[in-house]
Design an enzyme around this catalytic site. Sequence first.
Site, mmCIF file in Angstrom:
data_model
loop_
_atom_site.group_PDB
_atom_site.id
_atom_site.type_symbol
_atom_site.label_atom_id
_atom_site.label_comp_id
_atom_site.label_asym_id
_atom_site.label_seq_id
_atom_site.Cartn_x
_atom_site.Cartn_y
_atom_site.Cartn_z
ATOM 1 C CG ASP A 59 16.106 38.887 -37.651
ATOM 2 O OD1 ASP A 59 15.884 39.629 -38.622
ATOM 3 O OD2 ASP A 59 15.727 39.145 -36.492
ATOM 4 C CG LEU A 60 22.065 38.391 -40.841
ATOM 5 C CD1 LEU A 60 23.239 37.957 -41.710
ATOM 6 C CD2 LEU A 60 22.558 38.780 -39.453
ATOM 7 C CG HIS A 63 17.576 48.744 -46.636
ATOM 8 N ND1 HIS A 63 16.803 49.582 -45.867
ATOM 9 C CD2 HIS A 63 17.461 49.200 -47.906
ATOM 10 C CE1 HIS A 63 16.257 50.514 -46.634
ATOM 11 N NE2 HIS A 63 16.645 50.303 -47.872
ATOM 12 C CG ASP A 64 23.961 48.205 -49.646
ATOM 13 O OD1 ASP A 64 24.009 49.076 -50.535
ATOM 14 O OD2 ASP A 64 24.864 48.056 -48.817
ATOM 15 C CB ILE A 65 22.645 49.318 -54.402
ATOM 16 C CG1 ILE A 65 24.016 48.647 -54.289
ATOM 17 C CG2 ILE A 65 22.720 50.785 -54.008
ATOM 18 C CD1 ILE A 65 25.029 49.181 -55.299
ATOM 19 N N PRO A 66 20.555 46.923 -55.092
ATOM 20 C CG PRO A 66 18.802 47.140 -56.631
ATOM 21 C CD PRO A 66 19.797 47.955 -55.844
ATOM 22 C CG ASN A 67 25.700 44.269 -58.144
ATOM 23 O OD1 ASN A 67 25.447 43.213 -58.731
ATOM 24 N ND2 ASN A 67 26.941 44.690 -57.918
ATOM 25 C CB THR A 68 25.361 45.579 -52.374
ATOM 26 O OG1 THR A 68 26.141 46.494 -53.136
ATOM 27 C CG2 THR A 68 26.074 45.245 -51.079
ATOM 28 N N GLY A 210 11.313 34.957 -27.871
ATOM 29 C CA GLY A 210 12.623 35.080 -27.238
ATOM 30 C C GLY A 210 12.534 34.865 -25.751
ATOM 31 N NE ARG A 211 12.916 40.068 -24.301
ATOM 32 C CZ ARG A 211 12.598 41.338 -24.450
ATOM 33 N NH1 ARG A 211 13.034 42.235 -23.602
ATOM 34 N NH2 ARG A 211 11.839 41.733 -25.458
HETATM 35 O O1 C5P Z 1 12.347 38.363 -26.321
HETATM 36 P P1 C5P Z 1 11.273 38.611 -27.350
HETATM 37 O O2 C5P Z 1 10.225 37.509 -27.405
HETATM 38 O O3 C5P Z 1 10.649 39.982 -27.223
HETATM 39 O O4 C5P Z 1 12.057 38.535 -28.733
HETATM 40 C C1 C5P Z 1 11.474 38.855 -29.953
HETATM 41 C C2 C5P Z 1 12.460 38.719 -31.065
HETATM 42 O O5 C5P Z 1 11.857 39.156 -32.270
HETATM 43 C C3 C5P Z 1 13.722 39.578 -30.882
HETATM 44 O O6 C5P Z 1 14.809 38.875 -31.499
HETATM 45 C C4 C5P Z 1 13.400 40.838 -31.642
HETATM 46 O O7 C5P Z 1 14.536 41.488 -32.141
HETATM 47 C C5 C5P Z 1 12.557 40.284 -32.800
HETATM 48 N N1 C5P Z 1 11.650 41.249 -33.408
HETATM 49 C C6 C5P Z 1 10.671 41.926 -32.700
HETATM 50 N N2 C5P Z 1 9.847 42.810 -33.335
HETATM 51 C C7 C5P Z 1 9.985 43.040 -34.649
HETATM 52 C C8 C5P Z 1 10.962 42.365 -35.393
HETATM 53 C C9 C5P Z 1 11.797 41.461 -34.731
HETATM 54 O O8 C5P Z 1 10.522 41.717 -31.503
HETATM 55 N N3 C5P Z 1 9.169 43.862 -35.260
#
Ligand code: C5P
Length: 232
Positions: A59-60, A63-68, A210-211
């Site tokens: 999940d990176l 977002h940049d110009i198309p070539n990059t 996540g959490r």
């Molecule tokens: O801990 P939690 O369940 O809230 O984590 C949700 C994950 O989803 C995190 O990595 C967060 O950055 C990502 N995320 C989000 N909402 C978005 C896009 C990504 O919570 N709109």
Amino acid sequence: MGKDVIIACDFASAEETFKFLDKFEGKKPFVKIGMELYYAEGPSIVREIKKRGHKIFLDLKLHDIPNTVKKAMAVLSRLDVDMTNLHAAGTRRMMEAAIEGLTKPDGTRPILIAVTQLTSTDQETMENDLLIKEPIAEVVMHYAECAKNAGLDGVVCSPLEAGKVHERCGSGFVTVTPGVRFADGDKGDQKRVMTPEEAKKIGSDYIVVGRPITAAIDPVAAYERCCREFIG
Ligand code: C5P
């Protein structure tokens, strides 16, 4: 697309991440690696988690110009991740270039999804900071359609938007939804949340959690509960 629970491994180091993943023993959950962990540890963290047999969503949000973006995606493609993403705001040309870069010589590539408007952006900030005056729900749908027309596989969206995205872009267009909480759990800083069961009913393809899992007393039990409620 198979339904799955993706665990957001929002940890600051490889050490913390492996300590967490070691708890799963034989199980190999699909994991999300975000900017914090990737920038801290570099591509080796992807290789190591992959070697352990996990599927990876990198999940990176490029977002940049198309070539990059094309060239960066070609590098990410060699990491052999299962899913990655970019900002739809980079425009259709950038998204098409991303697909070109991501596609391997054998024609295969990871699932590529777009971020539409971040959930941290609301109508007011979108109008004031970005000068976009349309209703945010419409902007999200427009970006989703633009991503589909560029050949992407789906979007990241709130579980509340997943049904609408499928209506507009077809049921095969993948929805990956964060903001998932157990009915009896703590919401944390997420405002618009859904339970895994509700996300299933509304047709989310993947939920990102996540959490509720990483901070649980028993993360494996929390993950299993999530799978039970979402996948059945
Ligand atoms: O801990 P939690 O369940 O809230 O984590 C949700 C994950 O989803 C995190 O990595 C967060 O950055 C990502 N995320 C989000 N909402 C978005 C896009 C990504 O919570 N709109």
